[in-house]
Design a protein around this motif. Sequence first.
Motif, PDB file in Angstrom:
ATOM      1  N   UNK A 131       9.582   6.334   6.031  1.00 47.97           N
ATOM      2  CA  UNK A 131       9.474   6.239   4.573  1.00 47.97           C
ATOM      3  C   UNK A 131      10.184   5.011   4.007  1.00 47.97           C
ATOM      4  N   UNK A 132      11.010   4.353   4.818  1.00 47.65           N
ATOM      5  CA  UNK A 132      11.766   3.214   4.319  1.00 47.65           C
ATOM      6  C   UNK A 132      10.823   2.072   3.947  1.00 47.65           C
ATOM      7  N   UNK A 133      11.047   1.499   2.795  1.00 48.65           N
ATOM      8  CA  UNK A 133      10.280   0.343   2.373  1.00 48.65           C
ATOM      9  C   UNK A 133       8.875   0.651   1.899  1.00 48.65           C
ATOM     10  N   UNK A 134       8.524   1.919   1.778  1.00 50.70           N
ATOM     11  CA  UNK A 134       7.168   2.304   1.365  1.00 50.70           C
ATOM     12  C   UNK A 134       7.131   2.475  -0.150  1.00 50.70           C
ATOM     13  N   UNK A 135       6.247   1.724  -0.804  1.00 51.30           N
ATOM     14  CA  UNK A 135       6.084   1.856  -2.252  1.00 51.30           C
ATOM     15  C   UNK A 135       5.246   3.091  -2.565  1.00 51.30           C
TER      16      UNK A 135
ATOM     17  N   UNK B 127      -4.859 -26.780   7.725  1.00 52.76           N
ATOM     18  CA  UNK B 127      -6.192 -26.496   8.275  1.00 52.76           C
ATOM     19  C   UNK B 127      -6.209 -26.090   9.745  1.00 52.76           C
ATOM     20  N   UNK B 128      -5.192 -26.508  10.515  1.00 55.90           N
ATOM     21  CA  UNK B 128      -5.204 -26.178  11.948  1.00 55.90           C
ATOM     22  C   UNK B 128      -4.994 -24.689  12.211  1.00 55.90           C
ATOM     23  N   UNK B 129      -4.507 -23.961  11.226  1.00 52.11           N
ATOM     24  CA  UNK B 129      -4.350 -22.515  11.389  1.00 52.11           C
ATOM     25  C   UNK B 129      -5.647 -21.852  10.931  1.00 52.11           C
ATOM     26  N   UNK B 130      -6.459 -21.481  11.886  1.00 51.57           N
ATOM     27  CA  UNK B 130      -7.816 -21.002  11.588  1.00 51.57           C
ATOM     28  C   UNK B 130      -7.854 -19.556  11.119  1.00 51.57           C
ATOM     29  N   UNK B 131      -6.851 -18.749  11.499  1.00 46.97           N
ATOM     30  CA  UNK B 131      -6.795 -17.344  11.087  1.00 46.97           C
ATOM     31  C   UNK B 131      -5.362 -16.971  10.788  1.00 46.97           C
ATOM     32  N   UNK B 132      -5.141 -16.386   9.616  1.00 46.31           N
ATOM     33  CA  UNK B 132      -3.801 -16.018   9.174  1.00 46.31           C
ATOM     34  C   UNK B 132      -3.818 -14.556   8.754  1.00 46.31           C
ATOM     35  N   UNK B 133      -2.910 -13.754   9.327  1.00 49.20           N
ATOM     36  CA  UNK B 133      -2.799 -12.341   8.978  1.00 49.20           C
ATOM     37  C   UNK B 133      -1.405 -12.100   8.418  1.00 49.20           C
ATOM     38  N   UNK B 134      -1.340 -11.641   7.174  1.00 46.98           N
ATOM     39  CA  UNK B 134      -0.066 -11.273   6.571  1.00 46.98           C
ATOM     40  C   UNK B 134       0.143  -9.773   6.675  1.00 46.98           C
ATOM     41  N   UNK B 135       1.265  -9.368   7.243  1.00 48.99           N
ATOM     42  CA  UNK B 135       1.535  -7.949   7.498  1.00 48.99           C
ATOM     43  C   UNK B 135       2.861  -7.569   6.859  1.00 48.99           C
ATOM     44  N   UNK B 136       2.860  -6.454   6.144  1.00 49.05           N
ATOM     45  CA  UNK B 136       4.106  -5.958   5.573  1.00 49.05           C
ATOM     46  C   UNK B 136       4.015  -4.448   5.440  1.00 49.05           C
ATOM     47  N   UNK B 137       5.171  -3.773   5.518  1.00 45.90           N
ATOM     48  CA  UNK B 137       5.190  -2.323   5.384  1.00 45.90           C
ATOM     49  C   UNK B 137       5.025  -1.902   3.928  1.00 45.90           C
ATOM     50  N   UNK B 138       5.314  -2.827   3.004  1.00 49.99           N
ATOM     51  CA  UNK B 138       5.281  -2.509   1.580  1.00 49.99           C
ATOM     52  C   UNK B 138       3.932  -2.857   0.967  1.00 49.99           C
ATOM     53  N   UNK B 139       3.232  -1.842   0.445  1.00 49.28           N
ATOM     54  CA  UNK B 139       1.961  -2.090  -0.234  1.00 49.28           C
ATOM     55  C   UNK B 139       2.184  -2.929  -1.483  1.00 49.28           C
ATOM     56  N   UNK B 140       3.296  -2.709  -2.173  1.00 48.01           N
ATOM     57  CA  UNK B 140       3.578  -3.477  -3.390  1.00 48.01           C
ATOM     58  C   UNK B 140       3.771  -4.954  -3.049  1.00 48.01           C
TER      59      UNK B 140
ATOM     60  N   UNK C  78      -2.575  -6.966   5.672  1.00 46.29           N
ATOM     61  CA  UNK C  78      -2.626  -5.666   6.333  1.00 46.29           C
ATOM     62  C   UNK C  78      -1.297  -4.949   6.174  1.00 46.29           C
ATOM     63  N   UNK C  79      -1.350  -3.676   5.841  1.00 42.79           N
ATOM     64  CA  UNK C  79      -0.129  -2.871   5.749  1.00 42.79           C
ATOM     65  C   UNK C  79       0.167  -2.276   7.111  1.00 42.79           C
ATOM     66  N   UNK C  80       1.315  -2.607   7.641  1.00 46.92           N
ATOM     67  CA  UNK C  80       1.724  -2.096   8.947  1.00 46.92           C
ATOM     68  C   UNK C  80       3.220  -2.342   9.076  1.00 46.92           C
ATOM     69  N   UNK C  81       3.792  -1.958  10.206  1.00 44.55           N
ATOM     70  CA  UNK C  81       5.232  -2.077  10.412  1.00 44.55           C
ATOM     71  C   UNK C  81       5.522  -2.833  11.691  1.00 44.55           C
TER      72      UNK C  81
END
Length: 481
Positions: A111-115, A315-328, A353-356
């Motif tokens: 539950x920590x960090x979950x909005x 531009x050299x980074x062809x795919x970027x995934x941002x992941x965080x536990x906090x939906x907010x 993507x929401x994940x931990x």
Amino acid sequence: MFLTLTSTAEPATDLGYLLHKHPDRVQVFELPVGRAHVYYPEATADRCTVALHVEVDPIALVRGKRSGAEGFALAQYVNDRPYAASSMLAVALGRVFGTAMKGRCAARPDLEGVAIPLTIHVPATPTSEGPEHALRLFAPLGWAVETVVVPLDPDVPHWGDAPYVDLTLTGTLTVAEALNHLYVLLPVLDGSKHYWVGTDEVDKLVRTGGGWLRDHPEQALITSRYLARRRGYVIDALARLAELDDDIPAGEAVPTDESTPRGDPSAPTVAPTAIPLVRLRIEAVLQALADVGAHRIVDLGCGEGALLRELLATPTFSEVVGVDVSARALERAEKQLHLERLSDTQRRRIRLRQSSATYRDTELVGYDAVVLMEVVEHLDPDRLPDLERSVFGHAHPGSVVVTTPNADHNVLYPHLAAGTMRHRDHRFEWSRSQFADWAEGVAATHGYAVELRPVGAQDPAHGSPTQLALFTQASRHGGAA
């Protein structure tokens, strides 16, 4: 004094875990000015409400010599202090929900960090400057603000309105964020404190508000009112926010109270630095990714997207995934990055993507690199093995970039008390030798080679303010180097 905090997350009774207060119990806490009662008027799977009721002892308040009422002797006993939300309610929040304010939940770490959807109701909130004052303070933090003006006396309408509002805040935030906002902003709305403001109040403000105050449009007003307009303390607090969070541009004027306008040439300034540390940190991460030839990147613990913005601009980074536990945090990242305005080509390059970081996620397997920028120090030490297994073992990217504060460097911060850490949410801060031991152990266990790099200006004795570890799979290390 009275306030309620309601959760409608499912199951809503998880609120009891986050607050460390069981819904089936009524608890009483002794305070310097009276007693605080905590109880749950409702606790179902759909809706759970906790109430904090503070009974003020007027005799104890007068003995504290800060009754807030002056002019005649009786006013020390007959005043609004037992009813209006003020610093006394903030003190009660810290006394009763101190662990929750730190964001810790040992019984339910998931539950920590979950909005979650929250509603706060404070029936009697002082607003001598009008209801728009509450809007200016809470709205920038993600709250929908509703204020109902209270008449001075419903039976005598020509007396006009009282300097109070019935305040309701609605938003999706973590419980820790909600409590910290109230802890700082209730005394600011009231405009006075019932106790003497000393140097420890600067520490409290930096610890409690450091994560959000630096970006608040009313930063100067909040800092000045919280510190009772004491010029020296205000300068100290703003300097520490600038020094530790690296977000105030070099040379920006630092207002010391409401009477000092922004940009006033007579106002004190933060000592200029050539390049903020936050900028140097991002550049060091980008350089590490370029050095290993990474194209598909996961920013794990991306927060509100500071690094994501730079990754998208390369531009050299062809795919970027941002992941965080906090939906907010992800919602704010989406707004900060203006994803809706991107071209189709750019939009296909990024995904949120929401994940931990401590749970195995098959969606994160197979990437060229995973970045953990200022993430590990926010985990309890006993959860680090989970992160190691999920990132280095399960996801097992070609490279991993980790940055974290260098505790050896902390002695060079003049405003940081000995033995304390740079941010109130840090669970630990490693010295250079501790970081090296951890990095080498992880590398040996999971088949990586590791290189340690300094970030920021190096002190001969204490090293750089930030330290970086670049892990590369041992089988690829020769080619990557």
